[in-house]
Design an enzyme around this catalytic site. Structure first.
Site, mmCIF file in Angstrom:
data_model
loop_
_atom_site.group_PDB
_atom_site.id
_atom_site.type_symbol
_atom_site.label_atom_id
_atom_site.label_comp_id
_atom_site.label_asym_id
_atom_site.label_seq_id
_atom_site.Cartn_x
_atom_site.Cartn_y
_atom_site.Cartn_z
ATOM 1 N N LEU A 1 0.814 -1.223 0.000
ATOM 2 C CA LEU A 1 0.000 0.000 0.000
ATOM 3 C C LEU A 1 0.845 1.269 0.000
ATOM 4 C CD1 LEU A 1 -2.904 -1.080 2.415
ATOM 5 C CD2 LEU A 1 -2.817 -1.212 -0.084
ATOM 6 N N ASP B 1 4.809 4.671 -6.822
ATOM 7 C CA ASP B 1 4.390 4.848 -5.417
ATOM 8 C C ASP B 1 4.718 6.267 -4.938
ATOM 9 O OD1 ASP B 1 4.121 2.105 -5.774
ATOM 10 O OD2 ASP B 1 4.868 1.600 -3.782
ATOM 11 N N ALA C 1 5.150 6.725 1.186
ATOM 12 C CA ALA C 1 4.409 7.719 1.971
ATOM 13 C C ALA C 1 5.250 8.193 3.163
ATOM 14 C CB ALA C 1 3.078 7.141 2.447
ATOM 15 N N SER D 1 3.514 2.212 1.897
ATOM 16 C CA SER D 1 3.865 2.875 3.167
ATOM 17 C C SER D 1 5.288 3.426 3.139
ATOM 18 C CB SER D 1 3.682 1.938 4.360
ATOM 19 O OG SER D 1 4.651 0.938 4.334
HETATM 20 C C1 MEV Z 1 4.963 -1.703 -6.071
HETATM 21 O O1 MEV Z 1 4.002 -0.921 -5.380
HETATM 22 C C2 MEV Z 1 4.592 -1.809 -7.506
HETATM 23 C C3 MEV Z 1 5.576 -2.565 -8.396
HETATM 24 O O2 MEV Z 1 5.124 -2.354 -9.743
HETATM 25 C C4 MEV Z 1 6.978 -2.030 -8.247
HETATM 26 C C5 MEV Z 1 7.180 -0.621 -8.777
HETATM 27 O O3 MEV Z 1 6.386 -0.140 -9.555
HETATM 28 O O4 MEV Z 1 8.196 -0.022 -8.383
HETATM 29 C C6 MEV Z 1 5.578 -4.047 -8.132
#
Ligand code: MEV
Length: 313
Positions: free
Chosen positions: A97, A143, A102, A99
């Site tokens: 999620l 993220d 964030a 974290s």
């Molecule tokens: C991680 O939240 C998502 C992945 O696609 C890795 C990334 O985008 O860095 C698995």
């Protein structure tokens, strides 16, 4: 004076893992995340209330080292000293999620605000990436981008945008409680790509087409195409070896409860699922699912990106 910042966690609606290899993804900020509080302290410390850890910014070790690395870059370049930053999360850690992104974005924003330094969203993103590269070797950046910008995000390499949605959409998030390592799962997909290049190409191409179709449909206020695309992605992620029996079980239960689309979100291997309602509505499906999984929760898209404020000490 105390400076505060809050940065959202995220769900990836479509395209995780593919996004690491240059494909597009759609991701969205959650309406929960990490709060950081920066106040005067001669020692330059990071404190995590959830992990029960304290970490010196200039000689870090352990789980808070990535946050410290980003803060070092912010503070060294601007000769800033004398702060303690405390982190408190309302999302589980190592659960897909966002974290870690964030945490670093909230810590950076709170410390910058405490010293009265204005940092642009681009700078926050670049500093957040210092941390994210230590968390796992090959991050796409999605993220961190969502933690900074909030909203519903289209992310493809350097083509990154917040989509302007004409309405709010509820999603359900449910977690397996199994922690996992993003770097290991990203490597697992890399190995799948090397082992089965033609199958990977087929899945990636289909993913790209669906993400683009969903982006265009959302911009027209039509979310009807989302659930089937989510279900395709769950199957593709399972084929690439990053789902798990617990994730598959939650996905099945979400669909039985009445959600039209359900899939793992983030790196997989454990962590959480995200589910999207059918046209008959969210509440009934959520209450059926929630009665069996009281830790599941609702979040609304779009939610805000990083915000800062101050209170007297
Ligand atoms: C991680 O939240 C998502 C992945 O696609 C890795 C990334 O985008 O860095 C698995």
């Amino acid at each position: 004076m105390i400076s505060h910042a809050r940065a959202p966690g995220k769900i990836i609606l479509l395209g995780e893992h593919f996004v690491v290899h240059g494909n597009p993804a759609l991701a969205a900020a959650l309406d929960r995340g990490v709060e950081a509080e920066a106040s005067a302290d001669s020692e330059d410390l990071i404190v995590s209330k959830d992990l029960g850890l304290e970490c010196p910014i200039w000689s870090p070790s352990g789980q808070l080292e990535p946050v410290a690395a980003a803060l070092q870059k912010l503070m060294r370049d601007r000769s800033l000293r004398g702060v303690k930053v405390s982190l408190k999360s309302s999302i589980p850690v190592s659960a897909g999620l966002g974290s870690s992104a964030a945490s670093s974005v909230a810590a950076l924003a709170a410390v910058a605000n405490y010293f009265g330094v204005t940092v642009s969203h681009d700078t926050l993103y670049n500093l957040g990436m210092v941390s994210e590269r230590l968390v796992h070797g090959n991050p796409s950046g999605v993220d961190v981008y969502v933690a900074v910008q909030g909203g519903m995000v289209y992310f493809k390499g350097r083509d990154r945008r917040v989509l302007s949605l004409g309405q709010r959409y509820p999603v359900m998030v449910a977690c397996t409680g199994v922690e996992r390592n993003t770097g290991e799962l990203v490597s697992r997909v890399g190995a799948f790509k090397d082992r089965s290049p033609s199958l990977y190409r087929t899945l990636a191409k289909a993913s790209e087409k669906l993400v683009e179709d969903c982006r265009k449909a959302l911009l027209k206020g039509n979310a009807g195409v989302i659930p089937a695309s989510m279900n395709f992605h769950q199957q593709a992620l399972k084929t690439m070896g990053v789902s798990s029996p617990q994730l598959d079980g939650l996905v099945r239960e979400a669909r039985l409860a009445g959600f039209a689309g359900a899939k793992l979100t983030g790196a997989g291997g454990g962590g959480c699922i995200v589910a999207w309602p059918d046209t008959t509505g969210f509440e009934a499906a959520f209450s059926r699912f929630h009665s069996k999984h009281p830790n599941s929760f609702t979040s609304y898209i779009p939610s805000e990106g990083v915000t800062t404020w101050q209170t007297p000490s």
